[in-house]
Design an enzyme around this catalytic site. Structure first.
Site, PDB file in Angstrom:
ATOM      1  N   LYS A 122       0.890  -1.185   0.203  1.00 28.55           N
ATOM      2  CA  LYS A 122      -0.043   0.044  -0.053  1.00 28.55           C
ATOM      3  C   LYS A 122       0.920   1.097   0.005  1.00 28.55           C
ATOM      4  CE  LYS A 122      -3.819  -2.384   2.312  1.00 28.55           C
ATOM      5  NZ  LYS A 122      -4.814  -2.472   3.610  1.00 28.55           N
ATOM      6  N   GLN A 143      -4.158  -1.261   9.854  1.00 33.06           N
ATOM      7  CA  GLN A 143      -4.270  -2.791   9.164  1.00 33.06           C
ATOM      8  C   GLN A 143      -4.841  -3.618  10.019  1.00 33.06           C
ATOM      9  OE1 GLN A 143      -3.233  -3.318   5.976  1.00 33.06           O
ATOM     10  NE2 GLN A 143      -3.920  -5.364   6.252  1.00 33.06           N
ATOM     11  N   ASP A 151     -10.793   3.479   4.723  1.00 28.12           N
ATOM     12  CA  ASP A 151     -11.073   2.174   4.784  1.00 28.12           C
ATOM     13  C   ASP A 151     -12.686   1.987   4.645  1.00 28.12           C
ATOM     14  OD1 ASP A 151      -9.230  -0.025   4.202  1.00 28.12           O
ATOM     15  OD2 ASP A 151      -8.519   0.182   6.251  1.00 28.12           O
TER      16      ASP A 151
HETATM   17  N1  GUN Z   1      -6.983  -6.562   6.230  1.00 31.92           N
HETATM   18  C1  GUN Z   1      -7.491  -7.188   5.138  1.00 31.92           C
HETATM   19  N2  GUN Z   1      -8.163  -6.303   4.288  1.00 31.92           N
HETATM   20  C2  GUN Z   1      -7.906  -4.925   4.851  1.00 31.92           C
HETATM   21  C3  GUN Z   1      -8.347  -3.790   4.275  1.00 31.92           C
HETATM   22  O1  GUN Z   1      -8.818  -3.499   3.189  1.00 31.92           O
HETATM   23  N3  GUN Z   1      -8.022  -2.613   5.109  1.00 31.92           N
HETATM   24  C4  GUN Z   1      -7.248  -3.016   6.408  1.00 31.92           C
HETATM   25  N4  GUN Z   1      -7.025  -1.881   7.120  1.00 31.92           N
HETATM   26  N5  GUN Z   1      -6.933  -3.983   6.800  1.00 31.92           N
HETATM   27  C5  GUN Z   1      -7.474  -5.145   6.064  1.00 31.92           C
END
Ligand code: GUN
Length: 300
Positions: free
Chosen positions: A53, A97, A120
């Site tokens: 990311k 995350q 998110d």
């Molecule tokens: N863990 C798995 N997918 C995601 C996501 O799209 N965002 C976040 N913050 N954690 C994740």
């Protein structure tokens, strides 16, 4: 028959050019879009997602600030980082995350994020907005899947979509979007989960099958009908002595078998994953514009 490949990687690359253009326009006004990233613990898969990311952010001109906390960090220590990101003028989007090492902390931590920086789309306010059809941040994987279908010219309206997986991150928001009134929706949606009896009975009815269960080879060819469109959200590490890393990534779908029956299928890697990251970049640039009182840089 061999299925058409839904190439998320190529589509993501196209969209990222547009996002980079929007970020550069903000730059001309002295605004560098910024993403605050919090990683708690040292789970290798989470580490690699976060790295991917941040790299994608740098490529489109988004600056990222990462904070790592140990797996045993207290709830207060985590909340302190989130509050710091909320206050920071250089952070427009916040990414915590998931999963957190202590799952019971997820709701309080996600609820502490400023909803205007919740790129998110996991804050209860944004979850509620999505449910009500109001504008707000849409969770990135669900949004990425809908874009992948839409831009691949796959009609959604009136079709039966079966989603395997009921997570707050993928299954539920996706069911919400696809079943809502409007250009991204109007589908008939069935959600299957771990307590579903005879899942194949449902998956065989799917015109579009989305699998987000986190179990390698959960979906085999006998479980789908001819001409199905398959979106594989699974990212599973399976041991592979022939790979330098000692593992390879596979989805939840038996790709080689199912591709012979499907009309279209998304690969792993290179399908949904790049789209998820792209929607995060999109939401971050959008947040930077909105927090500065500017119009949506993607609206025409
Ligand atoms: N863990 C798995 N997918 C995601 C996501 O799209 N965002 C976040 N913050 N954690 C994740």
């Amino acid at each position: 028959m061999s299925a058409r490949i839904l190439d998320g990687k190529a589509l993501a690359a196209d969209m990222r050019r547009e996002i980079a253009r929007a970020a550069a326009e903000l730059g001309e006004r002295g605004i560098t879009p910024g993403l605050g990233v919090l990683l708690v613990g040292d789970d290798p898969a989470s580490r690699s997602y976060v790295t991917a990311k941040e790299k994608a952010c740098a490529e489109v001109g988004i600056h990222s600030e990462e904070v790592c906390l140990p797996a045993d960090a207290s709830r207060e220590a985590i909340l302190e980082i989130v509050r710091g990101f909320n206050r920071s003028d250089s952070v427009h989007g916040i990414l915590v995350q998931l999963p957190l090492p202590e799952p019971s902390m997820e709701t309080p931590v996600l609820s502490a994020i400023d909803p205007g920086k919740d790129v998110d789309g996991f804050h209860p306010v944004n979850v509620g907005r999505l449910l009500l059809g109001l504008p707000g941040f849409i969770p990135c994987t669900a949004h990425g899947i809908v874009k992948l279908l839409q831009k691949s010219g796959i009609p959604i309206e009136g079709r039966h979509v079966v989603i395997v997986g009921r997570s707050n991150i993928v299954g539920r928001p996706l069911a919400n979007i696809l079943s809502s009134k409007g250009p991204l929706g109007n589908a008939t949606v069935t959600i299957c989960h771990t307590r579903t009896r005879d899942m194949a009975r449902f998956t065989r009815q799917a015109e579009i099958l989305v699998v987000a269960a986190g179990r390698p080879r959960l979906i085999t060819a006998d479980m789908v009908r001819e001409g199905v469109v398959v979106v594989d959200v699974g990212v599973n590490r399976v041991e592979d002595a022939s790979s330098p890393r000692g593992y390879r990534l596979v989805g939840d779908v038996d790709f080689e078998e199912v591709r012979r029956k499907a009309a279209a299928i998304s690969p792993v890697p290179g399908g949904v994953g790049p789209m998820t990251i792209t929607m995060l970049l999109y939401n971050t640039v959008l947040a930077a514009a909105e927090l500065n009182g500017l119009r949506n840089p993607f609206a025409g």
